[in-house]
Design a protein around this motif. Structure first.
Motif, PDB file in Angstrom:
ATOM      1  N   MET A   1      37.341 -19.007  32.988  1.00 27.02           N
ATOM      2  CA  MET A   1      36.252 -18.885  33.936  1.00 27.02           C
ATOM      3  C   MET A   1      36.325 -20.031  34.932  1.00 27.02           C
ATOM      4  O   MET A   1      36.556 -21.179  34.564  1.00 27.02           O
ATOM      5  N   TYR A   3      35.371 -23.011  37.420  1.00 27.52           N
ATOM      6  CA  TYR A   3      34.501 -24.148  37.171  1.00 27.52           C
ATOM      7  C   TYR A   3      34.200 -24.822  38.512  1.00 27.52           C
ATOM      8  O   TYR A   3      35.123 -25.167  39.260  1.00 27.52           O
ATOM      9  N   ASP A  59      39.557 -23.480  36.101  1.00 31.68           N
ATOM     10  CA  ASP A  59      38.867 -23.628  34.818  1.00 31.68           C
ATOM     11  C   ASP A  59      38.563 -25.110  34.588  1.00 31.68           C
ATOM     12  O   ASP A  59      38.911 -25.953  35.417  1.00 31.68           O
ATOM     13  N   ARG A  60      37.938 -25.405  33.479  1.00 41.07           N
ATOM     14  CA  ARG A  60      37.578 -26.798  33.173  1.00 41.07           C
ATOM     15  C   ARG A  60      38.818 -27.679  33.060  1.00 41.07           C
ATOM     16  O   ARG A  60      38.821 -28.835  33.456  1.00 41.07           O
ATOM     17  N   ALA A  92      29.088 -26.403  37.073  1.00 36.37           N
ATOM     18  CA  ALA A  92      28.633 -25.029  36.892  1.00 36.37           C
ATOM     19  C   ALA A  92      29.806 -24.096  36.639  1.00 36.37           C
ATOM     20  O   ALA A  92      30.937 -24.362  37.083  1.00 36.37           O
ATOM     21  N   GLU A  93      29.537 -23.018  35.936  1.00 36.14           N
ATOM     22  CA  GLU A  93      30.520 -21.959  35.780  1.00 36.14           C
ATOM     23  C   GLU A  93      30.279 -20.949  36.896  1.00 36.14           C
ATOM     24  O   GLU A  93      29.141 -20.576  37.170  1.00 36.14           O
ATOM     25  N   VAL A  94      31.349 -20.544  37.544  1.00 36.02           N
ATOM     26  CA  VAL A  94      31.235 -19.600  38.648  1.00 36.02           C
ATOM     27  C   VAL A  94      31.033 -18.206  38.060  1.00 36.02           C
ATOM     28  O   VAL A  94      31.788 -17.759  37.200  1.00 36.02           O
ATOM     29  N   LEU A  95      29.991 -17.515  38.512  1.00 33.24           N
ATOM     30  CA  LEU A  95      29.696 -16.161  38.000  1.00 33.24           C
ATOM     31  C   LEU A  95      30.440 -15.112  38.783  1.00 33.24           C
ATOM     32  O   LEU A  95      30.798 -15.262  39.902  1.00 33.24           O
TER      33      LEU A  95
END
Length: 95
Positions: A1, A3, A59-60, A92-95
């Motif tokens: 996901m 980031y 990602d992270r 934040a995590e990108v939706l």
């Protein structure tokens, strides 16, 4: 996901050109990182010495690699952070 990072930096108006220069150099290096998707640097229109960074990584792990880079140590840790009066960072995590 994906980031995302949103950072708000404030420095004295007298230090703004030094901080601006370091952030623009960071942008050049960061955009070449394998895990970087976007890296935008903004100067706040009505706040001398105010900057906003918007960063997106695949990602992270991409962000962690960014923080471990030599250019992060040189420009952010070595130049920008010592001049800051205030720093807030949102992850934040990108939706």
């Amino acid at each position: 996901m994906a980031y995302a990072v949103v950072a708000h930096y404030r420095c004295a108006a007298d230090d703004a050109e030094v901080v601006r220069g370091a952030l623009l150099k960071m942008r050049e290096f960061t955009r070449g990182e394998a895990g970087n998707v976007a890296y935008e640097v903004h100067a706040e229109a009505d706040v001398p010495g105010g900057f906003v960074l918007y960063e997106v990584y695949a990602d992270r792990a991409g962000f962690d690699a960014h923080c471990a880079s030599a250019h992060f140590a040189e420009f952010i840790v070595g130049v920008v952070r010592p001049l800051l009066r205030e720093r807030t960072v949102t992850f934040a995590e990108v939706l």
